[in-house]
Design an enzyme around this catalytic site. Structure first.
Site: not given
Ligand code: MN
Length: 481
Positions: A76-77
């Site tokens: 996600e990051d």
């Protein structure tokens, strides 16, 4: 922050036969991937990954779960791809990280329907592997612990979501320690004034109640020391949130909330649980109506213990819970305590299938529900109601919420039985379809071919399953909206 070495040595302590190398690799991978990021607190991002993995080790989760905890935010990051994770860590770990990422992608905008809808999708999407949910809970726990660094509006949104969704879920998974922690953390952000007030009053009262508790403990210890049953005694304290809820429910100020003392007796075998109960009841006056046997009939979330309340010599009511070490671990860590069979170092838990069954069943029910509102209601119903155990004529037991009727029972047996239901015989007597069932009842459903659900059944059925099946049938025929 825990160090890489600490994490590995703590993992190895309960998994001596598992090579912990992947944890080392996952740590380094996460540290590198998040190198340029920091938390809102200013700490390096890896502190978050480490804290999540640490919780998973606390709960004694297996190797893939701990690795997934370290890697849970990489897709996600960071620039990390799914394919990369699969290549480096294998299918299982990649799949877990992906599951957590999918949950994170669901945005819970409103407090109510939209949120429940997402939540439901999340559960359904991840039901295949409960470990995804456990990793997510560890993630949420650390986010709640570091919530103070976020903007006030964000804090409140996340705290409300935790209270509405994650705390009940951890309860449902039997993770009571986590549930209390999440509730008290959320409480402190949602009602800061009330939280501060109760906290200071509880602290003030603690000195006094500690003395009383110590006295009661000593009395019990004296009685038990005569026998040869192994037993350790733990004191039990109420959470701030549970005190607040009690004040709200009973509409009473703090001072009038009864401060029952709580003690846990932990022993080795089930037989000794009952032996301890016998000793306690012989030496102290039990408070009538307080004894509950959750060992012979565990709660839906697998909770097992004997509960009783006695009066101490000083006249204090003391709530006592008696359980084995294994039950104690289960009640603190819930589903996580049962997950280790996959590591291979332990014989497969014979009851595991049974233990996981309720979860699957629950997921199944959810799939039948149509609107988020129904789901939210069912979640509440299933969490808050007490249970009754009702038998089929063949001796099969069905667990239903208190107040359940023969219609609920019929749908619990089979949808077709429910739909063709025309009557019920409980303990050899014909009863009406709104008859509330009690534990120990033997219920036989009378069906007639061609008979169909009626609109008023919606008011007779209490369980989410039956109501959604009835609604579904009626809706399909245009009999209701
Ligand atoms: Mn995270």
């Amino acid at each position: 922050m825990t160090s890489r070495r600490d994490l590995i040595s703590r993992f190895s302590a309960y998994s001596p036969h598992v090579d912990p190398l992947p944890i080392e690799l996952a740590w380094d991978f996460a540290e590198k991937a998040h190198a340029r990021q920091s938390r809102a607190s200013g700490d390096p991002y890896i502190t978050h990954c480490a804290a999540v993995a640490e919780s998973l080790v606390d709960w004694r989760m297996d190797l893939p779960s701990v690795c997934a905890g370290l890697l849970h935010d990489t897709i996600e990051d960071t620039a990390t791809t799914e394919a990369q994770l699969r290549a480096e860590f294998g299918e299982e770990i990649a799949m877990l990280v992906l599951g957590v990422t999918k949950i994170d992608a669901l945005k819970f905008e409103s407090r109510d329907d939209a949120q429940a809808e997402n939540w439901r999708k999340m559960l359904l999407a991840t039901a295949k592997d409960i470990r995804v949910i456990v990793v997510k809970l560890a993630d949420r726990l650390h986010n709640m612990k570091t919530l103070t660094y976020l903007r006030p509006d964000k804090r409140e949104r996340i705290a409300a979501e935790t209270m509405a969704l994650y705390a009940p879920l951890s309860h449902r998974l039997g993770m009571f320690k986590l549930k209390s922690e999440l509730e008290d953390l959320s409480f402190s952000y949602l009602h800061p004034a009330e939280f501060a007030e109760i906290k200071s009053k509880v602290d003030a009262r603690l000195a006094q109640s500690e003395k009383r508790l110590e006295a009661a403990r000593a009395e019990i210890e004296k009685v038990l020391s005569g026998g040869d049953i192994p037993c350790r005694i733990l004191a039990r304290t109420k959470t701030l949130w549970s005190i607040y809820k009690k004040m709200e429910r009973q509409k009473k100020p703090f001072e009038e909330i009864q401060d029952a003392l709580g003690v846990r007796l932990i022993t080795d075998t089930v037989a000794n649980c009952y032996a301890l109960l016998g000793i306690v009841h012989t030496h102290f006056r039990p408070v009538p109506g307080t004894f509950t046997d959750y060992i012979s009939t565990p709660k839906l979330n697998l909770y097992r213990s004997l509960h009783t309340t006695i009066l101490s010599a000083a006249g204090d009511a003391v709530e006592i819970q008696i359980r084995t070490e294994e039950m104690h671990r289960s009640s603190e860590y819930g589903i996580a305590a049962h997950w280790r069979y996959k590591t291979g170092e332990q014989a497969k838990d014979a009851n595991l299938e049974e233990k996981m069954n309720w979860l699957r069943q629950w997921m199944e029910w959810l799939q039948d529900l149509n609107s988020p509102r129904e789901f939210l209601d069912s979640l509440k119903t299933d969490l808050e109601f007490h249970q009754v155990f009702v038998f089929t004529p063949a001796g099969e037991v069905k667990v239903l919420p208190e107040g359940a009727t023969p219609l609920d029972f019929a749908y619990a047996v089979h949808t077709q039985v429910g739909e063709a239901c025309v009557g019920a015989v409980v303990n050899n007597k014909m009863v009406k379809l709104d008859h509330p069932l009690k534990s120990g009842d033997i219920c036989r459903i009378v069906t007639r071919k061609g008979s169909t659900p009626k609109k008023d059944w919606l008011t007779l059925a209490r369980t989410a399953r039956a109501r959604s099946k009835i609604r579904h049938w009626l809706r399909e025929r245009g009999l209701i909206e």
